[in-house]
Design a protein around this motif. Structure first.
Motif, PDB file in Angstrom:
ATOM      1  N   ARG A  45       0.802  -1.317   0.006  1.00 27.45           N
ATOM      2  CA  ARG A  45      -0.001   0.031  -0.144  1.00 27.45           C
ATOM      3  C   ARG A  45       0.967   1.423   0.112  1.00 27.45           C
ATOM      4  NH1 ARG A  45      -3.121   2.492   4.791  1.00 27.45           N
ATOM      5  NH2 ARG A  45      -4.345   4.140   3.613  1.00 27.45           N
ATOM      6  N   ALA A  46       1.910   1.257   0.821  1.00 26.27           N
ATOM      7  CA  ALA A  46       2.903   2.316   0.819  1.00 26.27           C
ATOM      8  C   ALA A  46       3.567   2.576  -0.505  1.00 26.27           C
ATOM      9  CB  ALA A  46       4.035   1.999   1.873  1.00 26.27           C
ATOM     10  N   PHE A  47       3.827   1.480  -1.317  1.00 30.56           N
ATOM     11  CA  PHE A  47       4.433   1.603  -2.651  1.00 30.56           C
ATOM     12  C   PHE A  47       3.455   2.202  -3.607  1.00 30.56           C
ATOM     13  CE2 PHE A  47       7.538  -2.534  -2.118  1.00 30.56           C
ATOM     14  CZ  PHE A  47       8.302  -1.741  -1.128  1.00 30.56           C
ATOM     15  N   THR A  48       2.232   1.768  -3.386  1.00 30.73           N
ATOM     16  CA  THR A  48       1.551   2.488  -4.434  1.00 30.73           C
ATOM     17  C   THR A  48       1.280   3.673  -4.075  1.00 30.73           C
ATOM     18  OG1 THR A  48      -0.610   1.674  -3.151  1.00 30.73           O
ATOM     19  CG2 THR A  48       0.018   0.055  -4.874  1.00 30.73           C
ATOM     20  N   MET A  49       1.090   4.241  -2.736  1.00 33.95           N
ATOM     21  CA  MET A  49       0.896   5.667  -2.468  1.00 33.95           C
ATOM     22  C   MET A  49       2.038   6.461  -3.130  1.00 33.95           C
ATOM     23  SD  MET A  49      -0.957   5.179   1.220  1.00 33.95           S
ATOM     24  CE  MET A  49      -0.939   6.913   1.732  1.00 33.95           C
ATOM     25  N   GLN A  50       3.077   5.989  -2.918  1.00 32.98           N
ATOM     26  CA  GLN A  50       4.367   6.526  -3.270  1.00 32.98           C
ATOM     27  C   GLN A  50       4.378   6.780  -4.650  1.00 32.98           C
ATOM     28  OE1 GLN A  50       8.348   5.081  -1.593  1.00 32.98           O
ATOM     29  NE2 GLN A  50       9.248   6.270  -3.207  1.00 32.98           N
ATOM     30  N   ARG A  51       4.260   5.788  -5.416  1.00 31.60           N
ATOM     31  CA  ARG A  51       4.033   5.846  -6.819  1.00 31.60           C
ATOM     32  C   ARG A  51       3.077   6.922  -7.379  1.00 31.60           C
ATOM     33  NH1 ARG A  51       6.422   1.481 -10.216  1.00 31.60           N
ATOM     34  NH2 ARG A  51       8.645   1.940  -9.536  1.00 31.60           N
ATOM     35  N   GLN A  52       1.771   6.860  -6.564  1.00 32.16           N
ATOM     36  CA  GLN A  52       0.627   7.896  -6.928  1.00 32.16           C
ATOM     37  C   GLN A  52       1.259   9.299  -6.829  1.00 32.16           C
ATOM     38  OE1 GLN A  52      -2.461   5.985  -4.627  1.00 32.16           O
ATOM     39  NE2 GLN A  52      -3.629   6.424  -6.280  1.00 32.16           N
ATOM     40  N   ARG A  53       2.073   9.565  -5.950  1.00 29.88           N
ATOM     41  CA  ARG A  53       2.409  10.917  -5.576  1.00 29.88           C
ATOM     42  C   ARG A  53       3.892  11.256  -6.513  1.00 29.88           C
ATOM     43  NH1 ARG A  53       2.428   9.542   0.341  1.00 29.88           N
ATOM     44  NH2 ARG A  53       0.251   9.760   0.990  1.00 29.88           N
ATOM     45  N   GLY A  54       4.598  10.316  -6.752  1.00 27.35           N
ATOM     46  CA  GLY A  54       5.879  10.554  -7.891  1.00 27.35           C
ATOM     47  C   GLY A  54       5.711  10.685  -9.085  1.00 27.35           C
ATOM     48  N   GLY A  55       4.542  10.407  -9.810  1.00 29.46           N
ATOM     49  CA  GLY A  55       4.561  10.350 -11.157  1.00 29.46           C
ATOM     50  C   GLY A  55       5.307   9.291 -11.707  1.00 29.46           C
ATOM     51  N   ALA A  56       5.463   8.216 -11.175  1.00 27.22           N
ATOM     52  CA  ALA A  56       6.264   6.801 -11.649  1.00 27.22           C
ATOM     53  C   ALA A  56       5.392   6.409 -13.156  1.00 27.22           C
ATOM     54  CB  ALA A  56       6.285   5.946 -10.575  1.00 27.22           C
ATOM     55  N   PRO A  73      -7.368  -6.552   4.193  1.00 28.71           N
ATOM     56  CA  PRO A  73      -6.992  -4.896   4.644  1.00 28.71           C
ATOM     57  C   PRO A  73      -6.757  -3.972   3.664  1.00 28.71           C
ATOM     58  CG  PRO A  73      -5.214  -6.624   5.344  1.00 28.71           C
ATOM     59  CD  PRO A  73      -6.409  -7.236   4.480  1.00 28.71           C
ATOM     60  N   TYR A  74      -6.782  -2.843   3.966  1.00 31.00           N
ATOM     61  CA  TYR A  74      -6.719  -1.764   3.157  1.00 31.00           C
ATOM     62  C   TYR A  74      -7.180  -1.848   1.858  1.00 31.00           C
ATOM     63  CZ  TYR A  74      -2.641  -2.117   6.411  1.00 31.00           C
ATOM     64  OH  TYR A  74      -2.041  -2.075   7.764  1.00 31.00           O
ATOM     65  N   PHE A  75      -7.963  -2.562   1.750  1.00 32.91           N
ATOM     66  CA  PHE A  75      -8.925  -2.830   0.502  1.00 32.91           C
ATOM     67  C   PHE A  75      -9.495  -1.494  -0.028  1.00 32.91           C
ATOM     68  CE2 PHE A  75     -12.380  -4.173  -2.405  1.00 32.91           C
ATOM     69  CZ  PHE A  75     -11.615  -4.763  -3.415  1.00 32.91           C
ATOM     70  N   GLY A  76      -9.970  -0.523   0.723  1.00 33.88           N
ATOM     71  CA  GLY A  76     -10.734   0.631   0.439  1.00 33.88           C
ATOM     72  C   GLY A  76      -9.575   1.507  -0.521  1.00 33.88           C
ATOM     73  N   PRO A  77      -8.573   1.846   0.252  1.00 24.54           N
ATOM     74  CA  PRO A  77      -7.450   2.628  -0.489  1.00 24.54           C
ATOM     75  C   PRO A  77      -6.906   2.002  -1.803  1.00 24.54           C
ATOM     76  CG  PRO A  77      -7.220   2.661   1.910  1.00 24.54           C
ATOM     77  CD  PRO A  77      -8.034   1.712   1.667  1.00 24.54           C
ATOM     78  N   LEU A  78      -6.871   0.773  -1.755  1.00 27.45           N
ATOM     79  CA  LEU A  78      -6.236   0.135  -3.127  1.00 27.45           C
ATOM     80  C   LEU A  78      -7.388   0.272  -4.172  1.00 27.45           C
ATOM     81  CD1 LEU A  78      -4.643  -3.344  -1.729  1.00 27.45           C
ATOM     82  CD2 LEU A  78      -3.514  -1.345  -2.957  1.00 27.45           C
ATOM     83  N   LYS A  79      -8.791   0.261  -3.784  1.00 32.57           N
ATOM     84  CA  LYS A  79      -9.769   0.433  -4.788  1.00 32.57           C
ATOM     85  C   LYS A  79      -9.650   1.864  -5.591  1.00 32.57           C
ATOM     86  CE  LYS A  79     -14.000  -0.602  -3.476  1.00 32.57           C
ATOM     87  NZ  LYS A  79     -15.209  -1.144  -3.022  1.00 32.57           N
ATOM     88  N   LYS A  80      -8.901   2.669  -4.832  1.00 36.14           N
ATOM     89  CA  LYS A  80      -8.631   4.081  -5.401  1.00 36.14           C
ATOM     90  C   LYS A  80      -7.447   4.255  -5.995  1.00 36.14           C
ATOM     91  CE  LYS A  80     -11.056   5.921  -1.404  1.00 36.14           C
ATOM     92  NZ  LYS A  80     -10.759   6.589  -0.253  1.00 36.14           N
ATOM     93  N   VAL A  81      -6.715   3.124  -6.267  1.00 35.82           N
ATOM     94  CA  VAL A  81      -5.361   3.391  -7.208  1.00 35.82           C
ATOM     95  C   VAL A  81      -5.755   3.076  -8.491  1.00 35.82           C
ATOM     96  CG1 VAL A  81      -3.013   2.100  -7.605  1.00 35.82           C
ATOM     97  CG2 VAL A  81      -4.175   2.638  -5.270  1.00 35.82           C
ATOM     98  N   PRO A  82      -5.392   3.680  -9.460  1.00 37.44           N
ATOM     99  CA  PRO A  82      -5.980   3.772 -11.056  1.00 37.44           C
ATOM    100  C   PRO A  82      -5.265   2.577 -11.548  1.00 37.44           C
ATOM    101  CG  PRO A  82      -4.688   5.886 -10.474  1.00 37.44           C
ATOM    102  CD  PRO A  82      -4.599   4.998  -9.318  1.00 37.44           C
ATOM    103  N   ASP A  83      -6.096   1.902 -12.442  1.00 29.31           N
ATOM    104  CA  ASP A  83      -5.650   0.468 -13.020  1.00 29.31           C
ATOM    105  C   ASP A  83      -4.430   0.911 -13.730  1.00 29.31           C
ATOM    106  OD1 ASP A  83      -7.952  -0.649 -11.982  1.00 29.31           O
ATOM    107  OD2 ASP A  83      -9.030  -0.581 -13.709  1.00 29.31           O
TER     108      ASP A  83
END
Length: 170
Positions: A45-56, A73-83
């Motif tokens: 989850r932390a990796f996905t958040m860092q990638r979302q912020r960093g324009g990877a 766990p953390y399913f809600g936030p993961l559903k918000k990560v773009p495909d």
């Protein structure tokens, strides 16, 4: 309750992080293969958040295993990560009326998606979760490689030596 019971403004000593084996690569173009169960999803989850912020631009593929969809766990936030940033393979082992499916089962089914990652020197593999999953994941990667004419017993040590194979199980 230690932190909750502190007076506002209290100083707290913090140590860590310990080790440097489970850190994301600095290269935003690195491709990440994330394999986790249960609370092992926390660093993912932390990796996905860092990638979302960093324009990877490097892609991420996650195989995430849990007993039921409700226990993720953390399913809600993961559903918000773009495909476009994260391809998710969610596997459940205890859904009533459905056959058990573990992450290693899904990895074998999706072997054609995994093989290009294993052949890319810019891919990092992260495995986190229960210790018992480690053997099954290793066997699934070996099966995926064997089906593609690759040798996992040669690829894995190369990835480990180059700092691209990361395991944190408990």
């Amino acid at each position: 309750n230690y932190l909750c019971d502190l007076e506002q403004g209290s100083e707290v000593e913090v140590t860590g992080p310990f080790g440097s084996t489970f850190l994301m690569p600095n290269d935003p173009n690195a491709r990440l293969l994330l394999i986790c169960t249960g609370t092992g999803s926390a660093p993912m989850r932390a990796f996905t958040m860092q990638r979302q912020r960093g324009g990877a631009t490097g892609g991420m593929t996650m195989f995430f295993g849990a007993r039921t969809p409700e226990s993720l766990p953390y399913f809600g936030p993961l559903k918000k990560v773009p495909d476009s940033l994260l391809h998710q393979e969610l596997c459940y082992s205890r859904v009533e009326g459905q056959p058990k499916e573990y992450i290693q089962d899904r990895m074998r089914k999706r072997g054609d998606d995994i093989v290009p990652l294993l052949g890319d020197d810019n891919t990092h593999i992260y495995i986190c979760g229960l210790k018992g999953m480690e053997t099954g994941v290793d066997e699934a990667l070996a099966d995926v490689c064997r089906a593609a004419g690759l040798d996992w017993s040669g690829i894995k040590p190369q990835m480990r030596q180059s700092g691209r194979y990361h395991v944190e199980t408990y």
